[in-house]
Write an enzyme that holds these catalytic residues in place. Structure first.
Site, mmCIF file in Angstrom:
data_model
loop_
_atom_site.group_PDB
_atom_site.id
_atom_site.type_symbol
_atom_site.label_atom_id
_atom_site.label_comp_id
_atom_site.label_asym_id
_atom_site.label_seq_id
_atom_site.Cartn_x
_atom_site.Cartn_y
_atom_site.Cartn_z
ATOM 1 N N LYS A 1 0.849 -1.187 0.000
ATOM 2 C CA LYS A 1 0.000 0.000 0.000
ATOM 3 C C LYS A 1 0.881 1.231 0.000
ATOM 4 O O LYS A 1 2.012 1.130 0.491
ATOM 5 C CB LYS A 1 -0.955 0.027 1.191
ATOM 6 N N TYR B 1 -4.725 4.076 5.714
ATOM 7 C CA TYR B 1 -5.253 3.290 6.843
ATOM 8 C C TYR B 1 -6.568 3.886 7.330
ATOM 9 O O TYR B 1 -7.506 3.180 7.673
ATOM 10 C CB TYR B 1 -4.255 3.279 8.007
#
Ligand code: NAD
Length: 368
Positions: free
Chosen positions: A138, A224
């Protein structure tokens, strides 16, 4: 939205892993297990940096269904040190130039791309063209368009793609999701999530270089926060209401964003409050339900996640999130089953990231 199942650049608690990776054997998997007795899938890591060395390679010593089989690095000495440490044979060591010949290596089933963000697309597509399944770290890529090209390349090569969304395999996070989805304490009334760390690394490092990182804390930490808002509500946001930013150090953060605040609007009018930072140790999720609050604090470290509910503290064994994440993907590959943290999931997050930057630029509500 897929169900879920911690982040510290400092802390990685090697505690007993929960058995989420131990999926029941389906007939297809049983057949595979019979034809390839005890075969663990081989993973080749591309990019032997901090996350690869500090978390992924150690976690691969705890996986049941995959193992560290190959290395791709631009530094031969580093690769040789890793090979000696992790017992990787010289024939399974590649550099960025000869990487494509990995196609001829049957030891490698999965390529794990752990490079600066701007390189995710190239190496994911090269890995897929080499016939390998891919885990990409990510944030998935710099733009939604890049993400879509990555998904298309993997689809064309008939290979599976997953994103390094380890929180989906973290038990405290899974409990928050269960509570929210089952309305254990009633409906979700309010949600706030904050993720950040105090940037103390090299001022010349790729994270501060827009061309290599895509952006700043929103890309690195905000992802996140966006994930958390999506998996806690179980809904897809339709707009970024208003994004604003502060730069604590305009010299250090010349190219990328530092501290960013934004609200996500969901189809039913629900608003989630999000923030990310490169100058604050933020790690908290606060969810207010009709009958009380659920808090995760810290919320995304590699270990040591803590949670409280109206019933008291949560108490789960700490998990080696990355081991569970990689075993889960190995099982997806064995079963030819799309990962719950697939490329599609990465695209959804990058659409939100792009809307956050549009809202930062316009100062207005931006539709996702
Ligand atoms: P890092 O700088 O420590 O490592 C990057 C690696 O890429 C190094 O080995 C470096 O040599 C290599 N590299 C190849 N080409 C490069 C280039 N042109 N410029 C710079 N480096 C180059 O970074 P990191 O912290 O390990 O992050 C790598 C990836 O992992 C990023 O995508 C990051 O977002 C992701 N990450 C994920 C987590 C997580 O919890 N899932 C945590 C940290 C990092």
């Amino acid at each position: 939205m897929a169900p879920i199942q911690q982040f510290s650049r400092r802390g990685f608690i090697r505690a007993g892993a929960i058995g989420a990776g131990a999926l029941a054997l389906t007939p297809a998997l049983s057949a595979l297990a019979l034809s390839r007795p005890q075969k663990k899938l081989g993973i080749a890591i591309v990019g032997l940096g901090t996350y690869a060395g500090g978390q992924i390679a150690p976690a691969l010593q705890h996986t049941k269904d995959c193992y560290l089989a190959g290395l791709v690095s631009g530094h031969p000495t580093k690769a040789a040190e890793w090979a000696a440490k992790y017992n990787v044979p010289p024939k399974n060591i590649y550099n960025y130039e000869n990487f494509d010949t990995i196609a001829q290596n049957p030891d490698i089933d999965i390529v794990y791309v752990i490079l600066p963000v701007a390189l995710h697309k190239e190496y994911t597509i090269r890995a897929a063209k080499a016939g390998k399944h891919v885990i990409c770290e990510k944030p998935m890529a710099v733009t939604v368009k890049d993400c879509e090209e990555m998904v298309a390349a993997c689809k064309k090569a008939k290979r599976l793609l997953s994103i390094g969304y380890r929180m989906h395999f973290e038990p405290y996070t899974a409990e928050l999701i269960r509570i929210s989805r089952n309305q254990v304490y009633g409906k979700l009334k309010a949600f706030e999530c904050a993720n950040g760390f105090t940037y103390t690394q090299d001022p010349k490092a790729w994270r501060l270089n827009k061309a290599l990182a895509g952006g700043g804390s929103v890309y690195d930490m905000g992802i996140y926060t966006i994930q958390s808002a999506r998996y806690t509500t179980g809904m897809e946001p339709i707009a970024v209401v208003s994004a604003r930013q502060e730069k604590t150090n305009p010299v250090l953060f010349k190219e990328v964003d530092d501290k960013v605040f934004w609200e996500l609007e969901f189809p039913n009018g629900f608003i989630a409050h999000c923030k990310s930072s490169y100058s604050d140790q933020w790690s908290s999720t606060h969810a207010e339900f009709e009958k009380g609050n659920v808090d995760l604090n810290p919320n995304f470290y590699y270990g040591g996640i803590k949670g409280t509910t109206p019933a008291g503290p949560m108490n789960f064994p700490q998990a080696i999130q990355q081991a569970l994440q990689m075993d889960n993907f190995a099982n997806c590959v064995m079963n030819n089953k799309e990962s719950t943290v697939s490329g599609a999931e990465g695209i959804r997050d990058m659409k939100v990231v792009e809307a956050v930057y549009r809202s930062l630029a316009s100062g207005k509500r931006e539709v996702i």
